[in-house]
Enzyme design. Structure first.
Site: not given
Ligand SMILES: Nc1nc2c(c(=O)[nH]1)N[C@H]1C(S)=C(S)[C@@H](COP(=O)(O)O)O[C@H]1N2
Ligand SMILES: [Mo]
Length: 561
Positions: A136, A160, A233, A280, A415
């Site tokens: 890309h 993972h 968070r 959040c 966000y």
């Protein structure tokens, strides 16, 4: 490892490679969710020029791609993955494969371009991920991270460590790393060894990094959310900071002005206290997910809290070093929490918000009158009242006045809101502005979904919270128990502050009349802010791929006793 297993891997690899080509665009675009995509079984950089940026991008694309390939791996599973359930996949990368050659680190390092093929190591496994790395426009960035160990990344991004991803990785295995060159996990130390203790009532949406919200039934109990129940968070491990030696660097790009402040120096500046809710951007995401899956931590309505924050005004500090307000500039914040490339969490806000006397942006060292605790940013965090949680950077290390926004992943590729028709194939993060002020929202905290409730004089007691960003007061909260046929206005409990500078939330309560003779009802809440903005009726037409700005009517089903 059995031959059957190995050929299954080959098959898996082939299949996955094919699918990966199909999905490369999706994988690239999924980078924004690499950090939380697989938390809780399927939930929640920048164009910078530095090498660190590139390496971050590699982590995001290359390694995050493994996460994105979870789905592919499941397909592989369906079409011939090893049937033996007990193979110890967690050990594969720690064991030499006798059928494969051994390589020295210096050889591996040379495999850092598509032409020379891209190799990485994990444990003592050597993997050729060339077919995995998508081609890309930004592929040059991926190359810079090639030829090195992924262990430090995976020590932090523990998602993972699951069967599907490790199976996929093993399918790319081409050799063994010379043991002398292997990264020792012991030397690395666990980045999670110093996490603070948390209140058992905080329900984790993910453990590492720690993300948790309180039961929402508790939220409407206190106008100021107790610190230990305040949602957490974190994107990375909580940094260990010594307050004595702590310093905040404040810099102005171009002019070259820079000044360091010790915590004591900051505490000597005029102390100011602001009541502000921090929410959040993904609060209530779990409701949006019901329309169509989104990527992100599956927050319920508890990723918000209201607190009294005390500290120095950012404006005072900037004025002291000669900064003037400028509509076009930005203030960048960096945290002490570092990713494996030593890249900090970062975000920015417009300089005009920081310089605005009514903006009330503060560098806070106290939360509800106590020293701010480690999870919430000890020793110093910025509070940007009325602005999405992500910009309220914790463990603040650096403040930079700049012509451009933060180049961080969280400012650039996360966000942000998009049209419901934008998907991971078509999303272009440069096309949407970063979320700053938040839209109006509300939630019903009591009763909870499924509760059996009693009526008194034909009414039930209902309470909750409402909040709007940008300093807008809540002017009304409407409730209905009959699908919107009739609406009842709740009583509000909030600060007596002027509109435009009203940053705390509003608690509300009501005795809500319920339809006579009905056993099952659904309560809806909608808040109205001072600009007469109100919540959308449903999530259907505000759905977005990241599940942010999830502010439709809140609906709770209950049974009448
Ligand atoms: N340094 C740093 N600051 C950060 C974060 C982070 O991971 N690191 N998370 C952000 C996000 S997305 C939110 S919603 C709020 C959460 O603040 P809290 O944990 O104090 O509730 O912190 C913000 N500031
Ligand atoms: Mo957030």
């Amino acid at each position: 490892m059995s031959r059957v297993l190995r050929s299954a891997f080959k098959l898996g690899s082939h299949h996955a490679t094919y699918l990966l080509h199909q999905q490369e665009a999706r994988i690239i675009k999924s980078i924004s969710c690499y950090c939380d995509y697989s938390y809780k079984g399927g939930q929640e950089g920048g164009d910078g020029e530095s090498r660190r940026d590139f390496r971050t991008v590699l982590t995001l694309v290359g390694l995050g791609g493994f996460v994105a390939a979870y789905v592919l791996a499941s397909k592989v599973a369906a079409e011939g993955k090893p049937s033996k359930e007990n193979v110890n996949y967690q050990k594969w990368h720690t064991e030499a494969r006798t059928d494969l050659p051994t390589y020295k680190q210096e050889v591996i390092q040379k495999h850092d371009t598509l032409e020379k093929r891209i190799w990485v190591t994990y444990g003592i496994g050597v993997y050729d991920i060339t077919d995995f790395v998508p081609k890309h426009p930004g592929s040059d960035k991926i190359m810079l991270g090639a030829g090195s160990a992924i262990d430090p990344f995976w020590a932090i991004y523990q998602q993972h460590n699951n069967k599907e991803i490790l199976t996929l990785l093993e399918s790319f295995r081409i050799g063994n790393l010379d043991k002398a060159d292997a990264v020792s996990t012991e030397d690395m130390g666990s980045p999670w060894a110093n996490e603070p203790k948390r209140h058992p009532l905080l329900k984790p949406a993910s453990e590492r990094p720690f993300n948790a919200e309180p039961p929402i039934s508790l939220l409407a109990e206190n106008f100021l959310t107790p610190n230990e129940f305040f949602y957490v968070r974190n994107h990375l491990p909580v940094p260990v900071i010594d307050a004595e030696s702590y310093e905040l660097d404040v810099e102005v790009e171009e002019s070259g002005i820079s000044k360091s402040f010790s915590l004591d120096e900051i505490k000597k500046l005029p102390k100011c206290t602001v009541t502000a809710a921090v929410m959040c951007g993904g609060n209530r995401r779990s409701e949006m997910t019901e329309v169509k899956p989104v990527k992100g931590l599956s927050w319920s309505a508890g990723a918000v809290g209201n607190a009294k924050w005390s500290g120095a005004k950012l404006r005072d500090i900037l004025l002291a070093i000669g900064v003037e307000s400028d509509e076009k500039r930005h203030v960048i914040f960096e945290g002490c929490d570092l990713d494996p490339t030593s890249h900090p969490y970062g975000a920015s806000i417009p300089l005009s918000k920081a310089m605005d006397e009514r903006g009330d942006v503060i560098l806070a060292y106290e939360m509800n009158g106590e020293t701010i605790n480690r999870d919430h940013g000890f020793p110093l965090r910025v509070i940007v009242p009325g602005t999405v949680g992500a910009r309220n950077v914790k463990w603040l290390s650096r403040v930079v006045v700049s012509d451009s926004e933060s180049s961080s992943h969280w400012q650039q590729n996360d966000y942000k809101g998009f049209s419901p028709s934008t998907d991971w194939d078509t999303v272009d993060f440069t096309k949407s502005p970063a979320i700053q002020a938040m839209p109006v929202t509300s939630a019903i905290c009591c009763p909870s979904e499924g509760d059996k409730v009693q009526t008194k004089d034909g009414c039930i007691a209902v309470k909750g919270y409402a909040w709007s960003g940008g300093g807008r007061r809540i002017v009304r909260v409407d409730l209905t128990a009959d699908g919107g046929e009739s609406w009842h206005v709740a009583e509000l409990e909030q600060d007596d502050l002027p509109d435009g500078r009203h940053y705390g939330w509003t608690l509300w309560s009501a005795n809500l009349p319920v339809p006579a003779g009905q056993k099952k009802i659904e309560i809806w809440s909608k808040a109205v802010d001072s600009a007469y903005n109100t919540q959308p009726e449903s999530f259907k037409y505000t759905w977005n791929l990241r599940g942010v700005l999830s502010n439709a009517y809140h609906r709770v089903k209950v049974e009448i006793e």
